[in-house]
Write a protein that holds these residues in place. Structure first.
Motif, mmCIF file in Angstrom:
data_model
loop_
_atom_site.group_PDB
_atom_site.id
_atom_site.type_symbol
_atom_site.label_atom_id
_atom_site.label_comp_id
_atom_site.label_asym_id
_atom_site.label_seq_id
_atom_site.Cartn_x
_atom_site.Cartn_y
_atom_site.Cartn_z
ATOM 1 N N GLN A 191 13.364 -39.251 10.555
ATOM 2 C CA GLN A 191 12.172 -39.856 9.969
ATOM 3 C C GLN A 191 12.121 -41.330 10.378
ATOM 4 N N PRO A 192 10.944 -41.835 10.619
ATOM 5 C CA PRO A 192 10.858 -43.252 11.040
ATOM 6 C C PRO A 192 11.262 -44.231 9.944
ATOM 7 N N ASN A 193 11.152 -43.853 8.679
ATOM 8 C CA ASN A 193 11.391 -44.806 7.595
ATOM 9 C C ASN A 193 12.579 -44.425 6.726
ATOM 10 N N SER A 194 13.491 -43.582 7.240
ATOM 11 C CA SER A 194 14.615 -43.153 6.413
ATOM 12 C C SER A 194 15.829 -42.958 7.294
ATOM 13 N N GLN A 195 16.972 -43.263 6.721
ATOM 14 C CA GLN A 195 18.220 -43.048 7.429
ATOM 15 C C GLN A 195 18.707 -41.606 7.306
ATOM 16 N N THR A 196 18.146 -40.845 6.387
ATOM 17 C CA THR A 196 18.573 -39.465 6.160
ATOM 18 C C THR A 196 17.614 -38.525 6.877
ATOM 19 N N PRO A 197 18.099 -37.741 7.790
ATOM 20 C CA PRO A 197 17.207 -36.856 8.532
ATOM 21 C C PRO A 197 16.887 -35.588 7.730
ATOM 22 N N LEU A 198 15.832 -34.920 8.186
ATOM 23 C CA LEU A 198 15.526 -33.573 7.708
ATOM 24 C C LEU A 198 16.238 -32.565 8.623
ATOM 25 N N LYS A 199 16.568 -31.438 8.054
ATOM 26 C CA LYS A 199 17.226 -30.413 8.852
ATOM 27 C C LYS A 199 16.489 -29.080 8.719
ATOM 28 N N VAL A 200 16.289 -28.429 9.881
ATOM 29 C CA VAL A 200 15.744 -27.075 9.944
ATOM 30 C C VAL A 200 16.839 -26.179 10.527
ATOM 31 N N TYR A 201 17.138 -25.096 9.814
ATOM 32 C CA TYR A 201 18.166 -24.170 10.301
ATOM 33 C C TYR A 201 17.468 -23.023 11.026
ATOM 34 N N VAL A 202 17.856 -22.834 12.310
ATOM 35 C CA VAL A 202 17.257 -21.756 13.094
ATOM 36 C C VAL A 202 18.366 -20.827 13.575
ATOM 37 N N SER A 203 18.061 -19.551 13.601
ATOM 38 C CA SER A 203 19.034 -18.549 14.040
ATOM 39 C C SER A 203 18.290 -17.463 14.794
ATOM 40 N N GLY A 204 18.639 -17.290 16.083
ATOM 41 C CA GLY A 204 17.994 -16.266 16.895
ATOM 42 C C GLY A 204 19.018 -15.292 17.458
ATOM 43 N N GLN A 205 18.579 -14.093 17.720
ATOM 44 C CA GLN A 205 19.467 -13.062 18.275
ATOM 45 C C GLN A 205 18.753 -12.336 19.405
ATOM 46 N N ALA A 206 19.541 -11.901 20.380
ATOM 47 C CA ALA A 206 19.012 -11.026 21.423
ATOM 48 C C ALA A 206 19.166 -9.591 20.917
ATOM 49 N N LEU A 207 18.060 -8.997 20.530
ATOM 50 C CA LEU A 207 18.102 -7.692 19.859
ATOM 51 C C LEU A 207 17.310 -6.661 20.650
ATOM 52 N N PRO A 208 17.580 -5.362 20.395
ATOM 53 C CA PRO A 208 16.824 -4.307 21.081
ATOM 54 C C PRO A 208 15.331 -4.450 20.832
ATOM 55 N N ASN A 209 14.570 -4.050 21.828
ATOM 56 C CA ASN A 209 13.126 -4.150 21.734
ATOM 57 C C ASN A 209 12.593 -2.983 20.905
#
Length: 698
Positions: A570-588
């Motif tokens: 963030q431009p005005n904060s020392q503490t960032p935001l976090k987004v947790y992402v998890s992807g897998q290569a799975l059968p179609n």
């Protein structure tokens, strides 16, 4: 003139004085007198000369002769049998010799030669004399005067003689010397019903049977007797049991009804073979034959029980639920055959992994024993999923082989944990945490959500309940709104998640004030290449060393094949935001679901049951598809489905209906979502409809 039993008398000028014959007369005139004699019946035939001189006068001599001639006579009398008292006719059995005794006499005065003969005489209504066989013993005899003799005659009536039709037997005793001397006696007789039958048993008198068989003995009856008749068959059994056989054998009597002479009738004598009889048991069935109350004969049928094999698993008292990692199941084996045997087991076809013994102990017919098998469900199976164990069971030589299908269900093994990344960043309007729940179990879990440790004036909004499929991970949808007077200082709160089986899970997380916060869950799970987004409460531009896109207050991320945090500065904060992402290569996998909006038109008026939608599903070519179908509402309510678990083989496709039963939601507007989540935790399809429930069911 003196002979024994000769009786002399005189008349006219003759008189008998003692032993003297006297004649009185006038001189020179004739004297006439009559001399009479009465002879005894046995006076022998002969010429008698009577000559005597007067003792006083000369030429007064007596001289005459008397010729006794032979008289031929015959007499016959029946001595036995005689009619019963009150009867006039003697009854005789046909084809059986009947002895008749006759008294034969010579009533004449001399020895005579006789011959005995016999004939039958037709009775009323008979066209000819019945056929009768006479056995005469010494038919020609010589009898002296007044002599008698007993003659024996054996009489046999032909079986062709009609019963109870009177006729006569004539016995003739005749002099051979003088044929006019003849005596005939008659016996009134009739033929008794002989109850003669010819029985032809189809299949013969030695029969092999199996347990529970309905043996139908087809019998052809021919009345070869001499009268209209009926026959009743009364069966009885004598047993030679095999082993511990204790079966009870019986059969009902049957009757032919009236059968004319020489007529034929087919009857069936049914015999129900006991279901519990053993192989090798022998039954001797004696069929007593009755005409009325008279037993007229019997016939024998020898029955042998053949060996049959049969087995089954009796699942009535068996628990067929197994834990996901596999467990022992005790199966009850029932002997359906009829000979003591050991059951042999093999797996038949594909299916769940199962470890079975090769064979069991010897089991007697009708008895049961148990075996223990170890069943391991597929790794990807979920609670409630049903698999079929196909087990072949037979005798040691393969006889009685049958494949039994045993449905086994995976039991519930609930397990969840909570994770988070970073600090729960809150703006004045609130925010959602980078925190998520992992369903590590195999059942659909309905979780209750709350937050504890909040100061006064703080509010919790968002869903208070969430539904999570097996192996699925979902962000926690709690929006925490701080008190307006919060100074922004960090402090700990506890996210509390209550599982219906596991109970309360509490997870501590720090909260901190931020200019920007998430208005949707910053936890993204998906497949490689999938683009997912997160929304903010502000369009303030964020930056990161990781790749993302921002358009206004929406952040977009393309998933890779790893799990990681996306740090957003963030431009005005020392503490960032976090987004947790998890992807897998799975059968179609292709899934296309639809909800039928018309199915919900009466929502609230009546209990909703039946199909409300369906899903067309195509599994990949490489592996089977294991998925869970769920219907949830925006309030977190899980709607029970008749079918929840879906399994489709590799390269296969299917259309699965979403069927519910007896559902009534709470009043108000309700959003209904149909979800398909696979065994990897990914959401394959999500379709929603919104309806207003107009009225509560009374």
């Amino acid at each position: 003139m003196i002979h024994s039993n000769w009786i002399w008398s005189a008349s006219g000028d003759l008189t008998i004085n003692g032993n003297t014959l006297e004649m009185d007369g006038v001189g020179n005139s004739e004297a006439i007198g009559t001399l009479s004699v009465i002879l005894p019946v046995n006076a022998l035939p002969a010429r008698h000369t009577f000559q005597n001189n007067d003792s006083m006068l000369v030429d007064h001599d007596l001289l005459f002769t008397l010729q006794v001639v032979q008289v031929h006579r015959a007499e016959a009398t029946i001595l036995s049998p005689l009619p019963e008292i009150g009867e006039e006719i003697v009854s005789m059995n046909v084809s059986e010799s009947q002895r008749i005794l006759l008294r034969l006499e010579n009533p004449g005065n001399g020895q005579d030669e006789y011959i005995l003969s016999a004939v039958s005489v037709a009775g009323a209504g008979m066209a000819s004399a019945p056929e009768v066989d006479f056995q005469l013993y010494n038919p020609q005899r010589t009898l002296g005067a007044l002599a008698t003799t007993i003659a024996t005659v054996d009489v046999t009536l032909s079986q062709e003689i009609p019963a109870q039709t009177p006729f006569q037997l004539a016995f003739t005793w005749q002099s051979i010397i003088n044929e006019s001397a003849i005596a005939t006696v008659y016996m009134d007789v009739e033929a008794e019903p002989d109850h003669q039958w010819d029985l032809d048993l189809q299949g013969g008198h030695t029969i092999n049977v199996t347990p529970s068989q309905l043996l139908e003995l087809n019998i052809t009856l021919t009345n070869i007797g001499n009268s209209i008749d009926n026959i009743t068959m009364k069966p009885s059994f004598s047993m030679s049991y095999s082993g511990n056989d204790a079966s009870s054998w019986s059969a009902q009597e049957v009757s032919s009804g009236i059968v004319e002479i020489n007529a034929t009738k087919n009857i069936v004598l049914p015999v129900s073979i006991p279901s519990d009889t053993w192989a090798g048991t022998e039954a001797t069935m004696t069929i007593d034959l009755y005409s009325g109350a008279l037993m007229i004969g019997q016939t024998i049928v020898n029955i042998t029980v053949d060996h049959v094999s049969g087995w089954r698993f009796n699942l009535s008292q068996t628990s067929l639920e197994v834990v996901p990692e596999g467990q022992n199941i005790t199966l009850t084996v029932q002997q359906l055959g009829n000979s003591p045997e050991s059951p042999w087991f093999t797996k038949a076809g594909q299916g769940w992994m199962v470890e079975i013994p090769s064979n069991g102990s010897v089991i007697e017919p009708g008895q049961m024993s148990t075996i223990t098998v170890f069943v391991t469900p597929p790794v990807e199976s979920v609670a409630g999923e049903v698999g079929v164990l196909r087990l072949r069971i037979s005798d040691s030589d393969g006889s009685g082989s049958i494949v039994e299908e045993i449905p086994v269900r995976v039991g519930a093994a609930p397990n969840i944990n909570i994770e988070h990344s970073g600090i729960w960043m809150l703006s004045q309007t609130g925010g959602l945490p980078t925190a998520w729940v992992n369903n590590l179990g195999n059942d659909v879990s309905i979780l209750q959500l709350s937050v504890s440790g909040l100061p006064s004036g703080w509010e919790v909004s968002g869903d208070s309940q969430m539904v999570i499929a097996p192996r699925q991970s979902l962000g926690i949808p709690i929006n925490l709104i701080p008190d307006a007077n919060w100074d922004g200082q960090r402090f700990l709160v506890s996210i509390e998640i209550t599982h219906p089986t596991l109970g309360l899970h509490s997870y501590d997380i720090e909260v901190e004030a931020s200019e920007v916060a998430f208005t949707s869950s910053p936890v993204l799970f998906g497949i490689e290449g999938q683009q997912l987004s997160v929304s903010l409460n502000s369009d303030l531009q964020l930056s990161s060393s990781d790749s993302f896109q921002q358009q206004g207050n929406t952040l977009s991320f393309t998933l890779g094949t790893s799990s990681n945090d996306i740090i957003l500065d963030q431009p005005n904060s020392q503490t960032p935001l976090k987004v947790y992402v998890s992807g897998q290569a799975l059968p179609n996998v292709t899934v296309d679901c639809s909800l039928n909006s018309n199915s919900f038109e009466n929502l609230g008026r009546i209990e909703l049951s039946g199909s409300v939608g369906d899903c067309s599903m195509f599994a990949s070519q490489d592996e089977s598809l294991h998925a869970t179908m769920m219907i949830v509402t925006d309030s977190g309510e899980k709607v029970e489905l008749l079918q929840q678990t879906i399994v489709i083989g590799a390269g296969q496709n299917a259309t699965v209906e979403a069927n519910i039963s007896g559902w009534v939601p709470s009043a108000g507007t309700v959003k209904i979502t149909l979800l398909i989540v696979d065994s990897y935790g990914r959401t394959l399809s999500e379709e929603s409809v919104t309806h207003l429930m107009q009225k509560e069911i009374s």
